[in-house]
Design an enzyme around this catalytic site. Sequence first.
Site, mmCIF file in Angstrom:
data_model
loop_
_atom_site.group_PDB
_atom_site.id
_atom_site.type_symbol
_atom_site.label_atom_id
_atom_site.label_comp_id
_atom_site.label_asym_id
_atom_site.label_seq_id
_atom_site.Cartn_x
_atom_site.Cartn_y
_atom_site.Cartn_z
ATOM 1 C CE LYS A 134 -2.114 -1.512 3.706
ATOM 2 N NZ LYS A 134 -1.530 -2.864 3.807
ATOM 3 C CD GLU A 148 6.760 -32.643 11.623
ATOM 4 O OE1 GLU A 148 5.906 -32.393 10.739
ATOM 5 O OE2 GLU A 148 6.812 -32.025 12.710
HETATM 6 P P1 ADP Z 1 2.093 -1.994 3.237
HETATM 7 O O1 ADP Z 1 2.146 -0.509 3.175
HETATM 8 O O2 ADP Z 1 0.935 -2.566 2.493
HETATM 9 O O3 ADP Z 1 2.215 -2.564 4.609
HETATM 10 P P2 ADP Z 1 4.644 -1.755 1.970
HETATM 11 O O4 ADP Z 1 4.305 -0.938 0.802
HETATM 12 O O5 ADP Z 1 5.239 -1.052 3.124
HETATM 13 O O6 ADP Z 1 3.372 -2.551 2.461
HETATM 14 O O7 ADP Z 1 5.579 -2.949 1.507
HETATM 15 C C1 ADP Z 1 6.860 -3.159 2.063
HETATM 16 C C2 ADP Z 1 7.848 -3.560 0.998
HETATM 17 O O8 ADP Z 1 7.491 -4.828 0.451
HETATM 18 C C3 ADP Z 1 7.872 -2.621 -0.163
HETATM 19 O O9 ADP Z 1 8.755 -1.578 0.054
HETATM 20 C C4 ADP Z 1 8.307 -3.520 -1.306
HETATM 21 O O10 ADP Z 1 9.690 -3.642 -1.343
HETATM 22 C C5 ADP Z 1 7.718 -4.846 -0.952
HETATM 23 N N1 ADP Z 1 6.421 -5.014 -1.627
HETATM 24 C C6 ADP Z 1 5.216 -5.068 -1.038
HETATM 25 N N2 ADP Z 1 4.243 -5.221 -1.952
HETATM 26 C C7 ADP Z 1 4.837 -5.236 -3.152
HETATM 27 C C8 ADP Z 1 4.356 -5.365 -4.500
HETATM 28 N N3 ADP Z 1 3.046 -5.489 -4.762
HETATM 29 N N4 ADP Z 1 5.258 -5.343 -5.485
HETATM 30 C C9 ADP Z 1 6.572 -5.222 -5.220
HETATM 31 N N5 ADP Z 1 7.074 -5.099 -3.992
HETATM 32 C C10 ADP Z 1 6.247 -5.122 -2.952
HETATM 33 ZN ZN ZN Z 2 2.899 -31.153 14.299
#
Ligand code: ADP
Ligand code: ZN
Length: 592
Positions: free
Chosen positions: A201, A418
Site C-alpha cells: 500500500k 511429521e
Molecule cells: P504496506 O504498506 O501494504 O504494509 P509496503 O508498501 O510497506 O506494504 O511494503 C513493504 C515492501 O514490500 C515494499 O517496500 C516492497 O519492497 C515490498 N512489496 C510489497 N508489496 C509489493 C508489490 N506489490 N510489489 C513489489 N514489492 C512489494
Molecule cells: Zn505437528
Amino acid sequence: MNKNGGVILWILSFGLMIFLFSKIDVSNQNLTKEVTPTEFKEYLTNDNLSELLFDKSVVRGKVKKSQESLMEIYTLPVTSAEFEEIRKLAVEKKVKYRTTPDMSGLWAILGSLFQILLFAGLFLWIMGRQMGKANTFGQSKAKRFQSDKDRKTFADVAGCEEAKEEVREIVEFLKNPGEFSRLGARVPKGILLYGKPGTGKTLLAKAVAGEAGVPFLSANGSKFIEMFVGVGASRVRDLFATARKLAPCVIFIDEIDAVGQKRGSAIYGSHDEGGQTLNALLEELDGFEVNAGIIVMAATNRPDVLDDALVRPGRFDRQIQVPTPDVHGRELILKVHTKDKKIDPSVDLLHIAKDTTGMVGADLENVVNEATLIATKKKKPAVDQSDFSEAVDKVSMGPMRKSIKLTEKEKKTTAYHEAGHTLVAMLTPSADRVHKVTIIPRGQALGFTKQLPEDRHSITKKELEAMVAVCVGGRAAEELAMGEITTGHSDDFKKATDILKNMINKFGMSEEVGMAVFKDKTDFFGNSAGLDASQKTKELLENVLKSKLEETYQKVKELLTKNRNKLDAIANALLEKETLELKDLDLIMKSF
Ligand code: ADP
Ligand code: ZN
C-alpha cells in the site's frame, strides 16, 4: 535519549530542587480565601488589609486582624478597571502594595529563575525525545521523499494490476490539476487503500507520487496519537499546511485506523486525543478544494473499523483493495525484486511463487533477500534454486536451529510425528498436497510438514475437515509408534481447535448447532470478552467442539493403524535423510 539529555536532566533536577525550596518559603501563609472584587474593596475601605500584592491577574491582600493574621485573601479582578480601582483605593488608604514579581528574598529570585529553567528543561527534554523519533514537537513528523533514490514508479509495484489501474487517473490529475478543473472533472480527494500488511500500500502511494513527479508526504496514524491531547490535531494541521505549500503533492497516512476508528466505540470519546485528531483530519479534508492538487491516500488493514464520517463522499470516498497476491502476482513481485540481483538462469520463479502461497510482497522481498544472503555465505557465483528454497523455509518457519541437539528418542518421536501429518495429508483426498517434510528444527518447530495450498478465495467443509485431520495426525502417530505423547507439538491442537471453532461458531458447518453465527463479544476496551451467546449455547458449542475433535482423532488413528507400514517407512526415511520432497514420498507410497 539524545546527547543533550544528560545536561538537560541535570538542569531539570536542579531547577526542581530550587523550585521546591522557594515554594516552602512562600507557603507560610497557609490560609487563603477567595473573595469577590466588591468584598475585597470592602476589606480595603474598612482598613482590614495591611499589605497588597498585585499579581498579573489576581490581587492578594494580607488581613490585618490579629485572629486572622495568617490569612490572605485574594480576588480575581474581572476587568482592568476594577484592578485600577483597587490600586487607587490602596493609595488612598495608604496601604503598601507591591507588584509581581515578588523580589523580596534571594530564594524568590532564584526560585523564579529556576522555575523558568525547570520548564525550559522539561520542554527541551520532551523536544529531545520527539527529535529522537523524528521531527519537532507539534509538527506533523511527516517524511518527505523527492530524491531519485526513493522515487518509486508503477514498475516497482507488481501483482496488483487492478489497484494500479485505479490510481492511474490520480497520476494524470497530479501531473496537471488545472486541466482537470477546466473540464470540471471530479477527482477524489481521499483514497483509502486497504489490504493485509506488506501488500504494498505504501509502495503504491509512493509510486503515484513518483509517476506524477510530485512530492510525497507521509505520516503514520499511530504517531499522531501522543500523550498530550491536542498534539495529534496540531500535527494533522501542520501536515496539511505543508501540503498546501507543496501542492500538487500526495499525502500518505499509514495506519489511518489509529486515528479514524469509529467514534463513540470502545475507548474513543469525542474529547480525547483520538477524537480531536480525527476531527482535525476531517476539517482539513473538507478544507481544501477538490482541485487544489492535493491527493490524500491512506492505508489500513481494517477498513471495517473506520468511522463513517471518514468514508463519506468528499473525504475518503474511493476505496481500493490491495489484495494478497495470487501465484501469478507473486511471480511478478519476485521478478521485480530479483531484477538487479545475480540470479542463476536455471532459477524458476514460478516454482518459487507456487511455493509461497499466502505470502505478500514484503515477505517475497524478504525471501529474495534471504536467498541472496544464503548464496553469499556459500560463496556461490549466483543465487540458485536451492538458496531460494531454503530462504522460503527460513522466512516462513524461522532460521534453522543447528545447535539444538535432540536425543535419539526425541528424533524418533519427531520423525513419527511429521510422518503422521504427511501420511494423513497424502491419504485424505481434500487435503492440500504435501510438498516437503523435514525433521530439521527451524524456529520454534522441531520439524515440519509443508503443504502447498491452492490459491483460493473460499474453502469447503471437506477441506477444513481435512486440515483438522492433518493437524491431529502428528500426535496420533506419536501415540501409535511411541505409546505416549509429548508436549513438543502443542500448536497442532490449538490450530485444530481454532479451525473447528470457526466451522461450528462462524460458518454454521455443524448439524448440531445449525446455521447460527456466534461472534466474539468485545468489552469496553475493545478486547475480546468471550462468545456472545447464552450459557446454554456456550455449553453446546463446547460439547460439539470436543466431540468433533475426539471423533477426528479416533478416525485418524484408525487410518494410521491401517497404514502402519507406510507410516513406518516414511518415519524411517526421515530419520535417515531428514528431509523428504514430494518425489521421495511418492516413491515410498508406490512401493506398497
Ligand atoms: P504496506 O504498506 O501494504 O504494509 P509496503 O508498501 O510497506 O506494504 O511494503 C513493504 C515492501 O514490500 C515494499 O517496500 C516492497 O519492497 C515490498 N512489496 C510489497 N508489496 C509489493 C508489490 N506489490 N510489489 C513489489 N514489492 C512489494
Ligand atoms: Zn505437528
